[in-house]
Design an enzyme around this catalytic site. Structure first.
Site, PDB file in Angstrom:
ATOM      1  N   ASP A 151      10.383  27.107 -34.407  1.00 58.87           N
ATOM      2  CA  ASP A 151       9.638  27.087 -35.667  1.00 58.87           C
ATOM      3  C   ASP A 151       8.138  26.989 -35.467  1.00 58.87           C
ATOM      4  O   ASP A 151       7.369  27.762 -36.053  1.00 58.87           O
ATOM      5  CB  ASP A 151      10.087  25.905 -36.527  1.00 58.87           C
ATOM      6  CG  ASP A 151      11.394  26.175 -37.264  1.00 58.87           C
ATOM      7  OD1 ASP A 151      11.873  27.320 -37.229  1.00 58.87           O
ATOM      8  OD2 ASP A 151      11.924  25.232 -37.876  1.00 58.87           O
ATOM      9  N   HIS A 163      18.118  29.575 -38.379  1.00 55.38           N
ATOM     10  CA  HIS A 163      17.228  28.438 -38.167  1.00 55.38           C
ATOM     11  C   HIS A 163      16.744  28.464 -36.731  1.00 55.38           C
ATOM     12  O   HIS A 163      17.225  29.253 -35.895  1.00 55.38           O
ATOM     13  CB  HIS A 163      17.944  27.123 -38.467  1.00 55.38           C
ATOM     14  CG  HIS A 163      18.095  26.844 -39.927  1.00 55.38           C
ATOM     15  ND1 HIS A 163      17.012  26.570 -40.747  1.00 55.38           N
ATOM     16  CD2 HIS A 163      19.190  26.797 -40.731  1.00 55.38           C
ATOM     17  CE1 HIS A 163      17.438  26.353 -41.979  1.00 55.38           C
ATOM     18  NE2 HIS A 163      18.752  26.504 -42.005  1.00 55.38           N
TER      19      HIS A 163
END
Length: 382
Positions: free
Chosen positions: A163, A133
């Site tokens: 991200d 992540h």
């Protein structure tokens, strides 16, 4: 913002293979800029605990449901690809190939296609097949290690740096550059957008400063990381915060004058006295509320601003005047960015509900074989 703009990407067709995080956000950026984005959702949904009506990363898109595990599934996606300019997928390396919609199959059907791949670790390397992540990606690139105070651990900047900044934005830059190449007569190609690459690239200037001896490789010890007393945040008497960025001398002079510490502030260039300067500034800020300090610095060039919450931000006078936030479908949300004088973008439709647009896409993309069908087993990414 009224839905009057078509955006500079009007006429560009994008197929998005449903995923989570940076892939959908990248596709939303393309949709905000006017592209016709068709999201290929899996039966059963994306597996997120978010009501699809509130998933703003799916605004301005249309959705169809295709079961890539079914015999006809890959063929339907390839039919869409044949009519598309860009494809975006965010599976682990090798998954799209196993499903029959990898680069070889897609470029074989459409040689001018731009095939955008969004991953954390990239398509190759020792960690390529590992789960991950945002926090892990920015950790290994050194980015996370720069953020936080000197006495505590690194501070997680939500999932914005990895991200979206290191992932989505680089994917969008990549696919648009590749699209320009293809439309100029070149071949289609694969764009490998890895968050680790983008997050590392974001720190290019810092690496240069470090090489030149102008940046220490530790937190809160530098000009732009909170180490400088006139570039940081300070608590006010009501428990709120003000942000100070008075780097240049003339801005700093105005800052200390309005703060009321001209006669007691240590010399700003005396690094040995920075702790004392920080204490002086902090003590002064704690004497008034955030609202009072905001009024003090209003209209000045001291480079001081109130630290607002997500709910407060849309009501800031400057952001309200620029319509930086807008309301659509009963949801207050950031308006499309950046802005274009001749081809403005807009929010044209609310978040696409899975499968809701299948009939319309079948008609508009001239693909009669694409039709609503029963849901079945969802695709597994790993």
């Amino acid at each position: 913002m009224a839905a009057t703009g078509t955006g500079p990407l009007a006429g560009v067709r994008v197929v998005e293979l449903a995923g989570i995080g940076p892939g959908p956000f990248a596709a939303m950026l393309l949709a905000d800029l006017g592209a016709d984005v068709v999201r290929v959702d899996r039966p059963g949904g994306a597996g997120l605990a978010v009501d699809p009506e509130y998933d703003l990363t799916n605004r301005n898109k249309r959705s169809v449901i295709v079961d890539l595990k079914a015999a006809e599934g890959p063929g339907l996606v390839l039919d869409l690809v044949e009519r598309a300019d860009i494809l975006i997928e965010g599976y682990r390396p090798g998954v799209a190939e196993r499903l029959g919609v990898g680069p070889e199959e897609c470029l074989g059907r459409n040689p001018r296609l731009v095939y955008g791949r969004m991953t954390g670790w990239g398509q190759d390397g020792p960690l390529a097949q590992r789960a991950g992540h945002d926090i892990a990606y920015i950790a290994v690139t050194g980015t996370l290690g720069m953020i936080g105070g000197a006495d505590g651990g690194p501070v997680v900047p939500a999932n914005l740096v990895g991200d979206y900044a290191g992932g989505s934005l680089y994917l969008v830059i990549g696919v648009l550059a590749a699209l320009q190449h293809a439309r100029g007569g070149g071949a289609g190609q694969v764009v490998d957008a890895a968050i680790v690459d983008g997050a590392a690239h974001l720190a290019t200037m810092i690496h240069g400063m470090m090489a030149a001896g102008g940046w220490q490789d530790r937190r809160a010890a530098n000009l732009l990381d909170g180490g400088c007393p006139f570039y940081g945040t300070y608590e006010t008497s009501d428990g709120q915060y003000m942000a100070v960025g008075s780097l240049e001398q003339r801005f700093y002079d105005e800052f200390v004058r309005l703060l009321g510490i001209e006669d007691e502030a240590p010399a700003r260039k005396d690094l040995a006295r920075w702790p004392a300067l920080r204490t002086t500034i902090a003590d002064r800020f704690r004497t008034r509320t955030r609202e009072e300090w905001t009024a003090v610095f209003e209209g000045s060039d001291a480079c001081v601003a109130p630290v607002l919450s997500l709910k407060e931000a849309p009501h800031h006078p400057h952001l309200a005047a620029r319509a930086t936030f807008t309301g659509h479908g009963g949801i207050t949300q950031p308006a499309p960015a950046p802005r274009f004088s001749a081809t403005p973008g807009s929010i044209r439709r609310p978040p696409a509900l899975p499968g809701a647009d299948t009939a319309d896409v079948a008609r508009d993309w001239d693909l009669p074989a694409l039709r609503p069908g029963p849901e079945s087993t969802p695709v597994q990414e790993a």
